[in-house]
Write a protein that holds these residues in place. Structure first.
Motif, short mmCIF file in Angstrom:
data_model
loop_
_atom_site.label_atom_id
_atom_site.label_comp_id
_atom_site.label_asym_id
_atom_site.label_seq_id
_atom_site.Cartn_x
_atom_site.Cartn_y
_atom_site.Cartn_z
N GLU A 1 0.83 -1.21 0.00
CA GLU A 1 0.00 0.00 0.00
C GLU A 1 0.86 1.26 0.00
O GLU A 1 0.56 2.23 -0.71
N SER A 2 1.93 1.21 0.85
CA SER A 2 2.82 2.40 0.89
C SER A 2 3.47 2.63 -0.46
O SER A 2 3.59 3.77 -0.93
N LEU A 3 3.94 1.54 -1.10
CA LEU A 3 4.55 1.69 -2.42
C LEU A 3 3.55 2.26 -3.45
O LEU A 3 3.89 3.09 -4.31
N LYS A 4 2.30 1.79 -3.34
CA LYS A 4 1.29 2.29 -4.26
C LYS A 4 1.05 3.78 -4.04
O LYS A 4 0.93 4.58 -5.01
N GLY A 5 0.99 4.18 -2.73
CA GLY A 5 0.81 5.60 -2.43
C GLY A 5 1.99 6.42 -2.94
O GLY A 5 1.82 7.52 -3.49
N GLU B 1 13.99 1.67 -0.36
CA GLU B 1 14.13 1.00 0.94
C GLU B 1 12.95 0.06 1.20
O GLU B 1 13.13 -1.07 1.68
N LEU B 2 11.71 0.57 0.87
CA LEU B 2 10.54 -0.29 1.07
C LEU B 2 10.61 -1.53 0.17
O LEU B 2 10.19 -2.63 0.57
N GLN B 3 11.15 -1.33 -1.09
CA GLN B 3 11.27 -2.48 -2.00
C GLN B 3 12.24 -3.51 -1.44
O GLN B 3 12.00 -4.72 -1.50
N GLU B 4 13.36 -3.00 -0.91
CA GLU B 4 14.33 -3.92 -0.28
C GLU B 4 13.71 -4.64 0.90
O GLU B 4 13.89 -5.86 1.09
N LYS B 5 12.97 -3.86 1.72
CA LYS B 5 12.31 -4.48 2.88
C LYS B 5 11.29 -5.50 2.43
O LYS B 5 11.15 -6.58 3.02
N LEU B 6 10.58 -5.20 1.33
CA LEU B 6 9.60 -6.14 0.80
C LEU B 6 10.29 -7.40 0.30
O LEU B 6 9.82 -8.53 0.53
N ASP B 7 11.43 -7.22 -0.40
CA ASP B 7 12.18 -8.38 -0.88
C ASP B 7 12.64 -9.26 0.30
O ASP B 7 12.57 -10.50 0.26
N ASP B 8 13.15 -8.57 1.36
CA ASP B 8 13.57 -9.34 2.56
C ASP B 8 12.39 -10.08 3.16
O ASP B 8 12.50 -11.25 3.60
N THR B 9 11.24 -9.36 3.18
CA THR B 9 10.04 -10.00 3.74
C THR B 9 9.62 -11.21 2.93
O THR B 9 9.24 -12.26 3.48
N ILE B 10 9.74 -11.07 1.60
CA ILE B 10 9.37 -12.20 0.73
C ILE B 10 10.32 -13.38 0.94
O ILE B 10 9.91 -14.54 1.03
N ARG B 11 11.64 -13.06 1.03
CA ARG B 11 12.60 -14.14 1.27
C ARG B 11 12.35 -14.82 2.63
O ARG B 11 12.39 -16.05 2.75
#
Length: 430
Positions: free
Chosen positions: A81-85, A153-163
């Motif tokens: 949601e944050s990335l979309k915003g 940063e959010l994308q990296e955090k999302l990637d970490d979350t996915i991993r």
């Protein structure tokens, strides 16, 4: 018949005892198997409890991982949601930037149209507006760069979350497989426990049957022991009676032998004058007459120690041999010295039997105390080594010459014998 019955009862008792020992062994084996099953049952119960506890711990760990996974899912949604915003804001900033670029272009165009050096209030306003627009543009560019950095940063955090989600998914799958494995083990343990319970019940039933059979055998054994005891008493009485009968038969046989011997002696002496042994006073004439008839019809052997008759034809017991000699005016040989023993034993070289009765015995004396008719004790040098040995072999009250030494024997035994001429008659026979 009774003896056969007793032997049969003893055989039955031995069979029952063997079967009882076998049942006792079987009962011990049953107890051992029962104890082994109980130990296995206890071990399985402990293992089942440990497996259940481990399974519960694994399940709690799995639940914990699932909660963390759900939390990460929520955080991922928030990041999306944050990335979309941020994407919307970037698009807005880009649109505003394009609008400002367009206005800036218009302003430049207007400046070119107006010309350099022309001044008007609108131009000043336009410049001011342009400067303001440039400042807003720089501000928007800075905000856009910040938003891009936050987006990165959010994308990296999302990637970490996915991993992390993928890792957790693998761990959850492993935990589920582990849970299934332990559930299968618990199910097998339950089946094994039920099987052991069935086996334990069977062992208990077998033990009860063996105990019942053992009790019946013990009762049967007690009854047979009573019956055997009764028959044993009867058998003992029969043995006592048989022993008494055997002794009576032996006594009658000895008496019969003595009677036959005496009868034979009487038949031989019928044609001869009877010698009166009870005469207390014998004059020289009677002595000459008595000694003159000594050994009549017998083959006498003269040695350095005396004159002997060796009977090597008829073997008789000691008493019968003594009577045989006395009926002929002779005496059983009294070889009181080693020389006399050698003289009697030397007859063996003539081809006669090796053993001859002598007059030595312990009749009328303590057991083992052998004496000659003269009253002299038999010298120990005349005995074979270890003789007399009647202490270890029973009543052996009479002695015989064997080669060059004396041995003792039961008086009822039959040997050839040696008679000797009384010393007072030897001069008359010379």
């Amino acid at each position: 018949m009774q003896r056969t019955t007793v032997l049969l009862l003893l055989l039955i008792l031995a069979t029952i005892q063997a079967k009882e020992e076998q049942n006792n062994k079987k009962e011990v084996d049953c107890e051992t198997a029962k104890e082994s099953v109980e130990r296995s049952f206890q071990i399985l119960s402990i293992s089942t409890r440990q497996l259940g506890q481990k399974c519960r711990e694994e399940k709690r760990e799995c639940d914990k991982k699932m909660r963390e996974f759900a939390k990460l899912e929520e955080e991922k949604k928030k990041c999306d949601e944050s990335l979309k915003g941020l994407d919307d804001e970037v698009a807005n900033y880009a649109s505003s930037f394009d609008e400002l670029g367009g206005e800036l272009q218009k302003c430049k165009q207007e400046l070119e149209n107006v010309g350099v050096g022309t001044a008007s209030p609108d131009l000043e306003d336009t410049k001011t507006e342009l400067e303001r627009t440039k400042g807003e543009k720089e501000t928007l560019e800075a905000e856009l760069a910040t938003e891009k950095q936050e987006k990165s940063e959010l994308q990296e955090k999302l990637d970490d979350t996915i991993r992390e989600k993928t890792t957790l998914q693998v761990e959850v799958n492993a935990l589920r497989e582990n849970e299934t494995f332990w559930e299968n083990i618990v199910a097998k343990q339950k089946e094994s426990k039920e099987s052991l319970q069935v086996r334990l019940d069977a062992e208990i039933t077998l033990k009860e049957e063996i105990t019942k059979e053992l009790s019946e055998l013990k009762e049967e054994k007690i009854q047979l022991q009573k019956l055997a005891a009764e028959n044993l008493v009867n058998y003992t009485d029969m043995q006592t009676q048989m022993e008494q009968l055997r002794k009576s038969i032996d006594r009658l046989e000895n008496e019969n032998k003595n009677v036959l011997t005496k009868l034979a002696i009487c038949n031989e002496l019928r044609s001869e004058p009877v010698v009166d042994d009870d005469t207390n006073e014998i004059d020289n004439k009677n002595m000459t007459e008595k000694c003159g008839r000594i050994g009549r019809g017998l083959e006498l052997t003269r040695t350095n120690s005396g004159i002997y008759y060796f009977n090597h034809i008829t073997a008789l017991p000691w008493l019968s041999a003594n009577d045989y000699c006395r009926a002929r005016g002779l005496e059983l040989a009294s070889a009181e010295s080693e020389d006399e023993i050698l003289e009697v034993g030397r007859v063996r070289s003539l081809g006669y039997h090796v053993a001859f009765w002598t007059a030595a015995s312990d009749r009328g004396h303590a057991a083992g105390q052998f004496h000659w008719p003269s009253g002299r004790k038999v010298a120990s040098a005349l005995w074979f080594p270890g003789q007399p040995d009647q202490v270890s072999h029973g009543r052996e009250d009479c002695a015989y010459v064997y080669g060059s030494k004396l041995k003792d024997s039961p008086c009822s035994a039959s040997f050839y014998f040696a008679c000797q001429v009384p010393q007072e008659c030897i001069p008359l026979l010379s």
